[in-house]
Design a protein around this motif. Structure first.
Motif, PDB file in Angstrom:
ATOM      1  N   ASP A 212       0.832  -1.205   0.000  1.00 50.25           N
ATOM      2  CA  ASP A 212       0.000   0.000   0.000  1.00 50.25           C
ATOM      3  C   ASP A 212       0.870   1.259   0.000  1.00 50.25           C
ATOM      4  O   ASP A 212       0.599   2.227  -0.717  1.00 50.25           O
ATOM      5  CB  ASP A 212      -0.915   0.010   1.223  1.00 50.25           C
ATOM      6  CG  ASP A 212      -2.036  -1.019   1.111  1.00 50.25           C
ATOM      7  OD1 ASP A 212      -2.078  -1.717   0.088  1.00 50.25           O
ATOM      8  OD2 ASP A 212      -2.851  -1.116   2.041  1.00 50.25           O
ATOM      9  N   LYS A 214       3.994   1.643  -1.063  1.00 49.76           N
ATOM     10  CA  LYS A 214       4.679   1.879  -2.341  1.00 49.76           C
ATOM     11  C   LYS A 214       3.684   2.293  -3.424  1.00 49.76           C
ATOM     12  O   LYS A 214       3.995   3.122  -4.280  1.00 49.76           O
ATOM     13  CB  LYS A 214       5.443   0.618  -2.772  1.00 49.76           C
ATOM     14  CG  LYS A 214       6.703   0.409  -1.961  1.00 49.76           C
ATOM     15  CD  LYS A 214       7.605  -0.659  -2.568  1.00 49.76           C
ATOM     16  CE  LYS A 214       7.000  -2.021  -2.416  1.00 49.76           C
ATOM     17  NZ  LYS A 214       7.913  -3.089  -2.871  1.00 49.76           N
ATOM     18  N   ALA A 215       2.483   1.694  -3.374  1.00 44.03           N
ATOM     19  CA  ALA A 215       1.469   2.059  -4.373  1.00 44.03           C
ATOM     20  C   ALA A 215       1.109   3.533  -4.245  1.00 44.03           C
ATOM     21  O   ALA A 215       1.011   4.251  -5.243  1.00 44.03           O
ATOM     22  CB  ALA A 215       0.229   1.187  -4.207  1.00 44.03           C
ATOM     23  N   GLU A 218       3.881   5.633  -5.666  1.00 46.55           N
ATOM     24  CA  GLU A 218       3.997   5.617  -7.125  1.00 46.55           C
ATOM     25  C   GLU A 218       2.848   6.376  -7.789  1.00 46.55           C
ATOM     26  O   GLU A 218       3.060   7.158  -8.699  1.00 46.55           O
ATOM     27  CB  GLU A 218       4.019   4.167  -7.626  1.00 46.55           C
ATOM     28  CG  GLU A 218       3.598   4.045  -9.082  1.00 46.55           C
ATOM     29  CD  GLU A 218       4.595   3.324  -9.915  1.00 46.55           C
ATOM     30  OE1 GLU A 218       5.354   2.515  -9.369  1.00 46.55           O
ATOM     31  OE2 GLU A 218       4.617   3.584 -11.127  1.00 46.55           O
TER      32      GLU A 218
END
Lengths: 360, 530
Positions: A212, A214-215, A218
């Motif tokens: 979550d 890293k998402a 990004e």
């Protein structure tokens, strides 16, 4: 793998060249400087000092990297660690507990204090949209004031000589180091820092929370559409970052000083930013960055002996960070283009290949 | 500077000649040996499916991109444009599909912006502007703010803009995509009038009836290269379509009905207020029901609340009023009005967002990580609080195989797939997790015809298995072909209802603009036939 190792290598080579030029202009011999600094690597005291400093830098780098994972720029590691250090040192000096437990309590108090101090910018960000860079910079200044206030002898401090510090922590709260004879003692905290780095890696790569995080970093839009509460993640990331930041001063407090005083070193939080950038937020990368940074710091002193200003290492550190950021971006783009070419080639034989990618 | 360049070579019959144009991008050849000859004073249509290379070709002609091979001639002389300014100087103008106007400036300011050197900003400029407005049928006054204009008028401002800069050759990039049928007719009248005044038009489209109605000559592109140039009066639409597609046509038709009486999604009096503090409602009085096995299509001109409807259903925006209920896979009815996006997804809503790169994918992450997005809290990819990478990888392999996704492996970043394959991947991800309801916003926008047929087929099969689908699309053929019921959205409300078996695109177009209601709707705000 090449994409990860190439940029820092390029950056270090570039920084070395630039510093050589600076040295030549100022009339010194760059080879002398390099060999003097290089020789320091194998001198016992410098090596131990380097590892000890690197431990501290590593913790600061990890703290910053947690925020970086979701594009949060926690400049406040500086304020968070100083606040946590003074609180932990006061609590640690005031209580008496059996060994191990005493140290454990101090570590937990520090982590909580760092997290608590980071909660302020986290709330401001989530509830009011205040950018964390602004709020944490201001909170850094406030932290300086809080530290000075708390270690004032009228509050919790004690006057020893002409310096004020917190009450000394009794021996049960210390973390013993690994002695290397004349060279000095390596902080025992280095083990905890390494474990923390491993934990950070597991968190990012093996847990839902890490995914979550890293998402969100990004693509906040895709993360939200994927059911991730981006605000909650921002809050949690800042608080976790603060908790890690809370540990930054502990290697020195528990391993050497046993107090937190007005003379304790500051600025580790800012070093942490550079180290995290250098290590590309990867736990091993940060370790490398921390050691490099610490070595540059410690071996710089030796330059004075051969008449070269030690500030040259500061130039070197600055250039490394600047060029590593540029190099990472350049290599990232090149790798992406190369991969698209590779995918295109792999599919070139299929009849639909040309048309499929055509919407350009 | 005036249009003297083109006058000098006016005796030459060909306005534009592109020969042997080849343009490669990383991984794809967008144009391969394309030839195009446009005669002076004609409307020349360039046709092809999405991704056939039309846009790239026009970007090359307009100087936005440089060809790797081939040559360009304008008015008989070879040219090499390094940027659009040079193309404009040679008399070429382009009206983009997405308008490039400043909303807070007036019509006159928009036209003059950047072209002050031509006629100044005083009375000469006003005179020239009035003349061009007359010629293009722009009725809005020069001092009207652009934000007040409708889509059709904005498009005319764009046309005036390129004419003001001296264009004699005008590229219209899918000009009808944003217009309703009535506005399309008006635009075509304008184009015909201007053609008779000596202007040359290059008309980019993939809508065959429009091409046949307007163009004097048609060049068809397929797979990045020219298939042929034909006279639209001689060939049939069917023949043209087969030139474009290269084989039998896919069709979104799903006539056999699978609609049940089992209500899966029930939306009552849904309301969404604008977040700018005004009491304007972005969505108001939305009532709808989607049954198992039913595709409910939402028609509407973009910007009438479709995006907001989708985001409110997905929990990305919080509803200001009303209720949303969904029956999950176990048959429990859940009130999702205040639920988070994750809880809605866990209750069984699959989501195909309208902008796949912003909302559907993590571009720099590998496919198997993208497989987890939206599903990271559920098996197979979740194991408690941990992530099961092995399961994520193997289920990604299944999606790649089952949905015909062209990729060398599942470790490549999502960004390196082509648009069609990215979309197929998203459709595969959402459908393979057995949703109860699929919210599909423009599921085939910007994908090639092969991927389009495949996505239609997958939606159809899932519907057959009892999936409820809410389909939002700007493609009326897709809506009519796939839907069991069509509702029309206008200014944040569902205004009328149509039976896709009987409604024509023109009727839908009228309802979309609010010109008329569709009379066959028995119950205006509720109820489903079948």
């Amino acid at each position: 793998m090449r994409a990860r190792l190439l940029p820092p290598a390029l950056a270090i080579v570039f920084a070395t060249l630039l510093c050589s030029v600076a040295l030549l202009i100022s009339g010194a011999n760059p080879l002398d400087a390099m060999s003097t600094m290089g020789a320091q690597m194998f001198r016992g005291t410098t090596a131990v000092d380097t590892i000890n400093s690197a431990t501290v830098y590593y913790l600061a780098g990890l703290a910053v990297a947690v925020g970086f994972q979701m594009n949060l720029f926690n400049i406040g590691v500086e304020g968070q660690y100083r606040f946590a250090a003074v609180v932990a040192a006061i609590v640690g000096g005031a209580i008496e507990l059996p060994p191990v437990l005493h140290a454990l309590v101090i570590i937990l108090v520090a982590a909580f204090a760092g997290a608590a101090y980071a909660t302020i910018p986290a709330i401001l960000k989530v509830a009011r949209g205040v950018h964390e860079v602004i709020s944490t910079i201001m909170l850094n200044a406030i932290a300086g004031g809080i530290v000075a206030f708390l270690i004032n002898p009228e509050q919790f401090g004690v006057l020893s000589g002409n310096s004020v510090s917190t009450e000394p922590i009794s021996e049960s709260g210390w973390i013993p180091g690994v002695p290397f004879g004349n060279a000095g003692t390596v902080f025992g905290f280095v083990v905890i820092a390494a474990l923390l780095g491993f934990g950070y890696w597991v968190l990012l790569n093996r847990t839902r929370f890490g995914f979550d995080l890293k998402a969100c970093g990004e693509s906040p839009t895709a993360a939200i559409a994927g059911g991730i509460d981006a605000k909650k993640m921002a809050f949690v990331a800042l608080v976790v970052s603060g908790a890690v930041a809370g540990l930054v001063a502990l290697p020195e407090i528990l391993g050497r000083d046993h107090v937190y005083g007005i003379n304790s070193t500051t600025g580790y939080g800012f070093t942490g930013i550079a180290v995290a950038l250098l290590g590309r937020n990867h736990p091993a990368g940060i370790a490398f960055g921390a050691v490099l940074w610490a070595w540059l710091d410690k071996s710089a002193v030796s330059l004075d002996n051969i008449g070269i200003p030690q500030e040259i290492t500061t130039i070197m550190q600055g250039t490394i960070v600047l060029s590593v950021v540029v190099a990472y971006e350049v290599v990232r783009r090149a790798e992406m283009a190369a991969e698209q070419r590779r995918v295109g080639r792999a599919l070139a034989d299929e009849p639909a290949g040309v048309r499929e990618g055509g919407a350009v | 500077m005036s249009s003297s360049t083109s006058d000098g070579a006016a005796d030459h019959p060909d306005a534009v000649v592109l020969s042997g144009i080849t343009k490669r991008f990383p991984g794809v050849v967008a144009n391969s040996d394309v030839n195009l000859t446009v005669r002076r004073g004609e409307v020349h249509a360039v046709c092809g499916e999405n991704g056939a290379g039309k846009s790239t070709l026009m970007k090359i002609l307009y100087g936005m991109q440089q060809p790797d091979e081939g040559s360009i001639e304008v008015d008989g002389g070879p040219v090499r444009f390094r940027n659009p300014q040079e193309a404009i100087r040679a008399g070429i103008g382009m009206v983009h599909q997405h308008f490039m106007l400043a909303d807070n400036l007036t019509v006159r300011e928009n036209v003059l912006l950047g072209a002050e050197k031509l006629f100044g900003i005083g009375s000469a400029a006003r005179k020239r502007l009035a003349e061009l407005a007359e010629r293009t049928g722009l009725r809005a006054g020069p001092d009207t703010l652009t934000e007040r204009l409708g889509v059709a008028d904005r498009q005319r401002v764009e046309i005036v803009k390129v004419l003001y800069r001296g264009a004699r050759i005008v590229i219209l990039d899918e000009p009808t995509a944003v217009l309703v049928p009535q506005e399309v007719d008006e635009l075509f009248d304008t184009v015909r009038t201007m053609r008779d005044q000596g202007y040359t038009f290059i008309f980019i489209s993939h809508k065959l009836d429009e091409v046949r109605a307007l163009a004097d000559t048609v060049t068809v592109l397929r797979g990045g290269t020219t298939v042929g140039t034909v006279d639209p009066q001689v060939v049939s639409s069917r023949q043209l379509a087969e030139m474009m597609v290269g084989s039998e046509l896919p069709s979104p038709d799903t006539r056999e009905s699978t609609v049940t009486t089992h209500e899966l999604l029930r939306v009552r009096e849904l309301r969404l207020d604008a977040d700018d503090g005004s009491d304007r409602a972005l969505l108001d009085q939305i009532n709808m029901t989607v049954h198992a096995g039913e595709v409910l299509g939402i028609a509407g001109i973009e910007g009438n609340g479709q995006t907001e409807l989708v985001e409110t259903l997905m929990g990305i925006r919080k509803a200001s009023g009303g209720t949303i209920e969904l029956e999950d896979a176990e048959g429990r009815v859940r009130d999702l009005t205040h639920a988070s996006t994750r809880r809605r997804r866990e209750a069984g809503i699959g989501y195909i967002p309208e902008d796949r790169t912003r909302y559907g994918l993590l571009l720099s992450q590998p496919l198997w990580a993208n497989r987890m997005l939206g599903y990271q809290s559920r098996p197979p990819v979740a194991k408690g609080q941990l992530i099961d990478r092995g399961a994520a990888r193997s289920s990604t392999e299944e999606i790649v195989a089952g949905y015909d996704i062209r990729t060398p492996n599942i470790e490549v970043a999502a960004a390196s797939l082509s648009g069609g394959n990215q979309q197929k991947f998203i459709v595969g991800r959402e459908l393979s997790c057995d949703p109860v309801l699929l919210v599909a916003a423009h599921p085939t926008r910007g994908v090639d015809v092969g991927a389009q047929a495949m996505i239609w087929e997958q939606i159809r099969q899932a519907r057959h298995r009892g999936l409820a689908v809410l389909l939002i699309s700007a493609d009326l053929d897709e809506l009519i072909g796939l839907s069991d019921t069509i509702r029309v959205m206008l200014r944040g409300r569902l205004v009328s209802e149509a039976d896709p078996a009987r409604v024509t695109p023109t009727e839908l177009g009228e309802a979309m603009t609010g010109v008329s209601e569709i009379h066959q709707a028995e119950v205006p705000d509720e109820g489903v036939q079948g």
